[in-house]
Design a protein around this motif. Structure first.
Motif, PDB file in Angstrom:
ATOM      1  N   SER B 199       0.831  -1.207   0.000  1.00 41.63           N
ATOM      2  CA  SER B 199       0.000   0.000   0.000  1.00 41.63           C
ATOM      3  C   SER B 199       0.865   1.255   0.000  1.00 41.63           C
ATOM      4  N   PHE B 202       2.072   1.625  -3.648  1.00 44.54           N
ATOM      5  CA  PHE B 202       0.989   1.995  -4.571  1.00 44.54           C
ATOM      6  C   PHE B 202       0.496   3.404  -4.309  1.00 44.54           C
ATOM      7  N   ARG B 203       0.482   3.816  -3.028  1.00 42.53           N
ATOM      8  CA  ARG B 203      -0.017   5.155  -2.707  1.00 42.53           C
ATOM      9  C   ARG B 203       0.863   6.219  -3.358  1.00 42.53           C
ATOM     10  N   TYR B 205       3.235   5.890  -5.762  1.00 39.42           N
ATOM     11  CA  TYR B 205       3.339   5.790  -7.213  1.00 39.42           C
ATOM     12  C   TYR B 205       2.034   6.183  -7.892  1.00 39.42           C
ATOM     13  N   GLY B 206       0.907   5.773  -7.309  1.00 38.23           N
ATOM     14  CA  GLY B 206      -0.391   6.068  -7.907  1.00 38.23           C
ATOM     15  C   GLY B 206      -0.677   7.551  -7.923  1.00 38.23           C
ATOM     16  N   ASN B 207      -0.321   8.237  -6.852  1.00 32.66           N
ATOM     17  CA  ASN B 207      -0.584   9.675  -6.805  1.00 32.66           C
ATOM     18  C   ASN B 207       0.187  10.420  -7.866  1.00 32.66           C
ATOM     19  N   LEU B 209       1.656   9.172 -10.605  1.00 31.23           N
ATOM     20  CA  LEU B 209       1.290   8.744 -11.955  1.00 31.23           C
ATOM     21  C   LEU B 209      -0.063   9.298 -12.352  1.00 31.23           C
ATOM     22  N   SER B 210      -1.032   9.330 -11.407  1.00 36.02           N
ATOM     23  CA  SER B 210      -2.349   9.847 -11.769  1.00 36.02           C
ATOM     24  C   SER B 210      -2.256  11.326 -12.109  1.00 36.02           C
ATOM     25  N   LEU B 262       3.546  16.653  -0.835  1.00 33.76           N
ATOM     26  CA  LEU B 262       2.661  16.007   0.149  1.00 33.76           C
ATOM     27  C   LEU B 262       2.935  14.515   0.223  1.00 33.76           C
ATOM     28  N   GLN B 263       3.136  13.878  -0.953  1.00 33.53           N
ATOM     29  CA  GLN B 263       3.384  12.437  -0.934  1.00 33.53           C
ATOM     30  C   GLN B 263       4.709  12.114  -0.265  1.00 33.53           C
ATOM     31  N   PHE B 265       6.054  13.835   2.163  1.00 37.95           N
ATOM     32  CA  PHE B 265       5.785  13.987   3.597  1.00 37.95           C
ATOM     33  C   PHE B 265       5.030  12.781   4.138  1.00 37.95           C
ATOM     34  N   ILE B 266       4.030  12.329   3.370  1.00 41.11           N
ATOM     35  CA  ILE B 266       3.206  11.218   3.853  1.00 41.11           C
ATOM     36  C   ILE B 266       4.022   9.930   3.896  1.00 41.11           C
ATOM     37  N   MET B 269       6.111  10.178   6.958  1.00 42.58           N
ATOM     38  CA  MET B 269       5.287  10.046   8.168  1.00 42.58           C
ATOM     39  C   MET B 269       4.888   8.593   8.393  1.00 42.58           C
ATOM     40  N   LEU B 270       4.476   7.920   7.305  1.00 34.39           N
ATOM     41  CA  LEU B 270       4.051   6.520   7.445  1.00 34.39           C
ATOM     42  C   LEU B 270       5.227   5.645   7.843  1.00 34.39           C
ATOM     43  N   MET B 273       5.653   6.130  11.486  1.00 32.78           N
ATOM     44  CA  MET B 273       4.578   5.543  12.284  1.00 32.78           C
ATOM     45  C   MET B 273       4.650   4.031  12.299  1.00 32.78           C
TER      46      MET B 273
END
Lengths: 95, 299
Positions: B199, B202-203, B205-207, B209-210, B262-263, B265-266, B269-270, B273
């Motif tokens: 996940s 995919f999160r 790369y998907g962001n 790529l989209s 943002l990605q 940073f996320i 962060m993940l 966590m």
């Protein structure tokens, strides 16, 4: 006959990609809820804006995951799947 | 002092040129290897060349080369920022470098606790690499983060770290943690364990790529629209895609700048966590204090 088969494959891949992106509804609703609650929280406690925003962005990113799975499936269906399916068809006809 | 100043400036210029050269190299490679095509199209990373290997050929793709370009550029920019550190009346770049270090350290301490404070450089590296890789679209290069192989590699690295910190209390504790509420749920726990890196990859790369796909679709749509609206103009005037000016740039602010940062940073962060969340802190510190006590008694 072969043209019809390839046409059906391409059309069904496009339809499947479109249907997969219905999953975009879920993250949309979820993220909308998250942002609405974050706005409420900031309105109630403006001093905690930084923490609320960070947590909201994290939550949004996690809620987005299902939508992105759908996106990956749609991209695979558009760019990868037709070639593979047509190859499989050709191989079976060759036999 | 004057002579010293000249040398200082010269070193500065060398660092900055060394940071820019990889980017120029990437642009030149991209121009050389891009096949002549008609119009705008969505395509994966180009393959520059393949190395012959016994089991499977190893392709050197654009995303690999571009991520090395980003690594080299970040390295030289860091060298530039930490050049000439002083304890008083310091340069402006030193303030920026100090701000970066302080922010990441406080972020890591706040999110992971005191035990993990050594993770600050790793988190800053991941964040910088990811953000700069996504921002590579601004100079027209292929962003490595929109290739799942690159992001998947990072996710596997994070997964290894998570598993390492879960193993801190010994393998028996690790296996026990799978049957957490009830042993019946063990298969689901295994699935969720595997789903973590998937996940994460995919999160990210998907962001990215989209964003690319939507930008390309809108750009080609605007081209078609302007050829419909202005097609009646004589000769070459009708072929200029006037409507393409403006809107793609505004969208790029969201899809490239905001989404990329943002990605990054996320992802960081993940990482923090998951690593601090998987670490069995209570049991580990209990075990450590028990060991220390035992050692004291025996001595």
């Amino acid at each position: 006959m072969l043209e019809i088969a390839i046409g059906i494959i391409l059309g069904c891949c496009a339809l499947g990609a479109g249907a997969a992106m219905i999953a975009g509804i879920g993250p949309g609703i979820g993220e909308g809820n998250a942002v609405a609650k974050a706005c409420e929280a900031i309105g109630r406690q403006p001093e905690s804006k930084g923490d609320v925003t960070t947590t909201m962005l994290m939550g949004c990113a996690i809620a987005e995951t299902t939508g992105l799975y759908a996106l990956v499936i749609a991209i695979l269906l558009i760019f990868v799947a037709p070639g593979r399916f047509v190859n499989i068809l050709m191989n079976t006809i060759g036999k | 002092m004057q002579k010293n100043n000249m040398r200082f400036l010269a070193v500065d210029i060398i660092y900055l040129t060394l940071a820019i050269i990889p980017l120029l190299f990437g642009i030149v490679l991209n121009i050389l290897f891009t096949p002549a095509s008609s119009g705008i199209e969505i395509s994966g990373a180009l393959i520059y060349f393949t190395i012959k290997m016994p089991l499977q050929d190893l392709p050197i793709t654009e995303s690999q080369v571009n991520s090395w370009i980003v690594i080299l550029s970040i390295f030289w920019i860091c060298m530039y920022m930490t050049h000439g550190l002083k304890s008083k009346d310091c340069l402006r770049r030193q303030h920026i470098a100090e701000w970066i270090v302080n922010t990441t350290e406080s972020l890591v301490k706040g999110n992971m606790g005191e035990y993990f404070k050594g993770f600050a450089p790793f988190i800053a590296a991941i964040m910088g690499l990811s953000a700069f890789s996504s921002l590579l679209t601004l100079i027209g290069l292929y962003p490595p983060t929109s290739d799942i192989n690159i992001v998947g590699g990072w996710a596997i690295l994070v997964f290894i770290l998570i598993t390492y910190y879960k193993f801190k209390c010994g393998p028996i504790h690790y296996i026990k943690s799978f049957g957490d509420p009830v042993p019946l749920l063990a298969p689901l726990n295994v699935i969720s364990e595997v789903a973590t890196p998937v996940s994460m990859a995919f999160r990210h790369y998907g962001n990215i790529l989209s964003g690319t796909v939507i930008s390309v679709l809108i750009a080609s749509g605007l081209k078609g629209l302007s050829s419909i609206v202005l097609g009646w103009l004589p000769s070459f005037l009708g072929e200029i895609p006037i409507l393409q000016i403006g809107l793609p740039a505004i969208l790029s602010v969201y899809f490239d700048l905001f989404s990329g940062c943002l990605q990054a940073f996320i992802f960081a962060m993940l990482t923090m966590m998951y690593i601090s969340g998987g670490f069995p802190a209570e049991d580990f510190f209990k075990k450590k204090s028990r060991k220390a006590k035992y050692n004291k008694e025996t001595i």
